[in-house]
Design an enzyme around this catalytic site. Structure first.
Site: not given
Ligand code: NAD
Length: 476
Positions: A218, A252
């Site tokens: 997502e 998002c």
């Molecule tokens: P992010 O990708 O930075 O982090 C999300 C999760 O990934 C966190 O739990 C983090 O610990 C983990 N993570 C970080 N590095 C990682 C790695 N190398 N391998 C695996 N996991 C890792 O996202 P964010 O800044 O927390 O959230 C914002 C983003 O999320 C925006 O792009 C937004 O559009 C998206 N988002 C999407 C939805 C949806 O339902 N489509 C909902 C909310 C947010």
């Protein structure tokens, strides 16, 4: 991350999988009981969770958190309870003639996959952990959840509460930073649900690929707004402002940029400004308006606006209370509208994820459609207008995860519609029956009749005239 912690993580997965395997088959009542406990956890600790979210953000309205993270997730859990039995029913499928007459049977059973990993982001930390969980449990799975390190208090509280409501072999939280997240995504789960950025999603999919672990991603992206010629500007402006200001644009599905008819640009911008004035007479001292989550995220947004200004954009700060934002560390940012944007600007290259709204203009709606089609497929797409022909042109000539017509974001709140992206904005979906199926294994079960079907059909060696006849029959 120490070797010991890595081992503990793998052992936890092992424990969950063993418990899952040993307990099969589990009745639907147990799934209902688990969903019920997840709902109780949220209801009984709603205030504490909202306080934790507010502290994590610096400021975040408890009213908003109650709507977006608590009540919305509880309602989704109840929706799962209501539909569980229907979703879980096995389906009779057709067998080719004349196998049915001979007693053959085909059936599709929706079975749990096993242990599902859930990796969640900070922007709706409760909703995006417990929301997927509801459907993961509905499908009969166990779950391990790794919430975001940016909402530390909420993550710690969720972990503490989870341990009270669930046995660790049913549902368990794992907390920690990117290193833990990386290790988590490399675990051989039976399915992995990731909500977060496209960039991290790519890494998660790479890690999961090593285990051939199926993923639901997502992700995010630049969700465009099309303002059609016949749109009611005042109504559209307020709805766009609401979508862009809720959670300070850290959604998002937030409308990323807006495409308007070139001769209505002034009026459309005025309508958005009016919407902000009506909903947020002030921002700094207003608890309804959220802060940007960290200094790093705040600096990124500031830099994005400066980059646009340097490259020639007109910058309009919508500051209804005429407050001074220069001497505050509240990480609050007024809605900032960018006019005359170009593709060289950062604001038109990456997902904004904050209260910044670039405006582009078109002479023909086709220009806006082409612009969107030239870029990554967005998560959401929004059309405002009263002309069904124009609306269908936009909908049938573009591709996006989902669509809301005459508003923004709202399609995600329809529990019965699948929610997900397409390509760079995501893979797979949950919500609706699609979510149940996403976390289930659709297992094909065929029962052969007593009669020797292979021989009858000419498929049994030694091959000969019967085989040739069968082949001719199949290709007729
Ligand atoms: P992010 O990708 O930075 O982090 C999300 C999760 O990934 C966190 O739990 C983090 O610990 C983990 N993570 C970080 N590095 C990682 C790695 N190398 N391998 C695996 N996991 C890792 O996202 P964010 O800044 O927390 O959230 C914002 C983003 O999320 C925006 O792009 C937004 O559009 C998206 N988002 C999407 C939805 C949806 O339902 N489509 C909902 C909310 C947010």
């Amino acid at each position: 991350m120490s070797q010991q912690d890595k081992t503990a993580l793998r052992e936890l997965l092992q424990k969950q999988r063993e418990a899952f395997t040993l307990a099969r088959p589990e009745g639907l009542d147990l799934r209902r009981d688990r969903i019920g406990r997840a709902i109780a956890l949220l209801k009984e600790n709603a205030d504490a969770l909202c306080q934790a979210m507010s502290a994590d953000f610096g400021n975040r309205s408890p009213h908003q958190s109650m709507i977006t993270d608590i009540a919305g997730t509880v309602a989704f859990g109840k929706y799962c309870l209501k539909h569980l039995e229907k979703w879980a029913r096995s389906e009779k499928r057709h067998v080719q003639f004349p196998l049915g007459l001979l007693g053959a049977k085909a059936e599709l059973r929706y079975e749990p996959k096993g242990v599902v990993g859930i990796l969640s982001p900070w922007n709706f930390p409760v909703n995006l952990s417990f929301g997927p969980l509801m459907q993961v449990l509905a499908a009969g799975n166990r779950a391990m959840i790794k919430p975001s390190e940016f909402t530390e208090r909420t993550s710690a509280l969720s972990a503490e509460l989870c341990a009270k409501y669930f046995d660790e072999r049913e549902v368990a939280f794992v907390t920690g930073g990117p290193e833990v997240a990386q290790e988590f995504s490399s675990l051989p789960f039976d399915h992995l649900v990731f909500t977060g950025s496209t960039a991290t999603g790519r890494k998660v999919m790479e890690a999961a690929a090593r285990n051939l672990c199926p993923v639901t991603l997502e992700l995010g992206g630049k969700s465009p707004v099309f303002l059609g010629r016949g749109a009611d500007l005042e109504r559209a402006g307020e709805r766009i402002a609401m979508g862009k200001m809720m959670n300070a644009g850290q959604i998002c599905l937030a409308p990323d940029y807006m495409y308007v008819p070139h001769d209505q640009e002034d009026a459309a911008i005025a309508a958005v400004e009016l919407g902000v004035h009506r909903m947020y007479p002030t921002l700094l001292e207003n608890d309804d308006y959220a802060s940007v989550v960290t200094d790093r995220h705040f600096d990124r947004l500031k830099a994005m606006v400066e980059d646009a200004r340097d490259k020639g954009a007109e910058v309009i700060e919508v500051n209804p209370g005429k407050e001074d934002f220069s001497n505050t560390n509240a990480r609050k940012m007024p809605l900032t509208i960018l006019r005359n944007v170009t593709d060289e600007m950062q604001a038109m290259q990456e997902e904004i994820f904050g209260p910044v709204l670039p405006v582009r203009t078109y002479r023909e709606i086709g220009e806006a459609i082409d612009y969107v089609n030239d870029r990554d497929r967005p998560l959401g797409l929004y059309y405002f207008g009263g002309d069904p022909g124009e609306r269908e042109e936009v909908l049938t000539r573009t591709i996006s995860g989902g669509v809301t017509v005459n508003d923004v974001i709202f399609h995600v709140s329809m529990e019965d519609l699948p929610f997900g992206g397409v390509g760079p904005s995501g893979i797979g979906a949950y919500h609706g029956v699609e979510g149940f199926r996403e976390f289930s294994h659709a297992r094909a079960v065929y029962t052969q009749p007593k009669i020797d079907v292979a021989k009858l059909g000419g498929f049994k060696p030694p091959y000969g005239p019967a085989t040739e006849k069968a082949v001719r029959g199949l290709m007729k």
